[in-house]
Design a protein around this motif. Structure first.
Motif, PDB file in Angstrom:
ATOM      1  N   THR A  38      -7.140   2.019   6.683  1.00  0.00           N
ATOM      2  CA  THR A  38      -7.350   1.001   5.764  1.00  0.00           C
ATOM      3  C   THR A  38      -6.073   0.053   6.118  1.00  0.00           C
ATOM      4  N   VAL A  39      -4.861   0.879   6.215  1.00  0.00           N
ATOM      5  CA  VAL A  39      -3.556   0.077   6.425  1.00  0.00           C
ATOM      6  C   VAL A  39      -3.829  -0.618   7.918  1.00  0.00           C
ATOM      7  N   GLU A  44       9.104   2.613   7.369  1.00  0.00           N
ATOM      8  CA  GLU A  44       8.097   3.819   7.214  1.00  0.00           C
ATOM      9  C   GLU A  44       8.638   5.239   7.396  1.00  0.00           C
ATOM     10  N   HIS A  62      -2.748   5.160   8.364  1.00  0.00           N
ATOM     11  CA  HIS A  62      -4.291   5.388   7.712  1.00  0.00           C
ATOM     12  C   HIS A  62      -5.053   4.309   8.122  1.00  0.00           C
ATOM     13  N   SER A  68       0.929  -1.143   0.076  1.00  0.00           N
ATOM     14  CA  SER A  68      -0.016   0.112   0.085  1.00  0.00           C
ATOM     15  C   SER A  68       0.985   1.167  -0.192  1.00  0.00           C
ATOM     16  N   LEU A 120      -0.088   3.867   1.220  1.00  0.00           N
ATOM     17  CA  LEU A 120      -0.416   4.668   2.374  1.00  0.00           C
ATOM     18  C   LEU A 120       0.379   4.750   3.626  1.00  0.00           C
ATOM     19  N   PRO A 121       0.279   5.745   4.672  1.00  0.00           N
ATOM     20  CA  PRO A 121       1.391   5.495   5.554  1.00  0.00           C
ATOM     21  C   PRO A 121       0.672   4.575   6.689  1.00  0.00           C
ATOM     22  N   ARG A 122       1.321   4.301   7.750  1.00  0.00           N
ATOM     23  CA  ARG A 122       0.960   3.155   8.840  1.00  0.00           C
ATOM     24  C   ARG A 122      -0.360   3.401   9.516  1.00  0.00           C
TER      25      ARG A 122
END
Length: 322
Positions: A61-62, A209, A59, A53, A55-57
């Motif tokens: 969704t993550v 990250e 988020h 993904s 996205l950052p950690r």
């Protein structure tokens, strides 16, 4: 304690002997224990990265995806302990769940005393929080019993991760599963300081990250990782101590959740506080009281003697007596 008859295949030893009631570990148990812990730590951290993904950690969704993978690994983690017991031939009078701190004897003290001890350590930050909080004590009680407040918390993915999922899964994997495998090899005292190394190194994955999203300079990221490894290792030793002394998983989980909520003490802010002397005095008093109460609050006699993991010790230890 008499050894149980071993009817399963055993590649390392034919029989586990006991001498004068002291557990005698089988030959070769150390390399199996360390390898098992290493595989378990890698499985836990690796499960966080099975999802690709951008996205950052933090988020939602993550976080949800990582919940799925880490809960699967944590749910399967007792199989590592079961396989370790089957391969080494280690047998005790305690069940597998009891060795992992999942039992009812001494449960109420295990819930209250370790958490209270940890709150004593955080007396300074708690006093600082109380002084700076705009709420009255009654307001705080009203919020704490408000179902809407807890509904909002459980719908907040970051709160759920920091206060529930991370404490539960990390303590299950890095304490409840690893300590029973390390104690027969290293002994109780050494296991307390060895187990957190797996826990501390596991947190190095946060570098990925930080580098990925360029959150700081390379040297700053490295120093942050070293600092995080240091305090997570110290914290891991503390919860390992609680686990061994109480023989319960729930106490370390609650302490972990509380510490995640409090965060690392903001000492620099305390030095600039309008009531600096009072706040700093509470910091010092909390540390002093913590060390005074450390052994009395974790007295194994409150939790059932001997605690299950203590039965795996190759030598008598003062950690397992009141």
């Amino acid at each position: 304690m008499a050894a149980e008859e071993d009817l399963s295949p055993n590649f390392l030893t034919d029989e586990i002997e006991h001498s004068n009631g002291v557990f005698v570990p089988p030959d070769g148990v150390c390399w199996v224990s360390v390898l098992s812990c290493l595989m378990l730590a890698c499985s836990y951290v690796g499960s966080l990265y099975v999802w690709r993904s951008p996205l950052p950690r933090d988020h939602p969704t993550v976080i949800k995806r990582r919940f799925t993978s880490v809960l699967i690994v944590s749910g399967l983690s007792p199989l590592f302990v079961w396989a370790w017991r089957a391969f080494t031939g280690v047998r005790t009078g305690s069940s597998l769940l009891a060795l992992m701190g999942i039992r009812f004897e001494g449960l109420i003290p295990a819930i209250l005393l370790p958490l209270l001890l940890t709150m004593v350590l955080f007396l300074g930050p708690l006093m600082q929080l109380a002084m700076d909080c705009p709420w009255t004590f009654i307001d705080g009680i009203r919020v704490a019993i408000d179902p809407l407040y807890w509904s909002l918390c459980f719908n907040d993915m970051r709160w759920l991760r920091n206060q529930v999922v991370a404490p539960l899964t990390e303590e299950l994997v890095f304490r409840a599963c690893m300590l029973p495998m390390l104690v027969p090899c290293a002994g109780l005292s050494t296991a307390i300081f060895t187990c957190p190394l797996f826990f501390g190194v596991a947190h190095f994955h946060h570098i990925i990250e930080l580098l990925r999203f360029r959150q700081g300079t390379l040297s700053g990221i490295f120093l942050s990782a070293v600092f995080q490894f240091s305090y997570t290792a110290v914290f891991g030793a503390y919860t390992a101590f609680i686990f061994i002394r109480t023989g319960h998983l729930l106490g370390p989980v609650l302490c972990h959740s509380f510490c995640n909520y409090m965060g690392f003490p903001a000492i620099s802010t305390a030095l600039e506080h309008p009531h600096r002397c009072t706040v700093l005095g509470c910091y010092v008093l909390g540390v002093v009281l913590f060390f005074l109460f450390l052994f009395p609050f974790t007295d194994p006699s409150y939790y059932g003697l001997p605690t299950p993991v203590c039965t795996l010790s190759p030598a008598p230890s003062s950690l397992c007596i009141s």
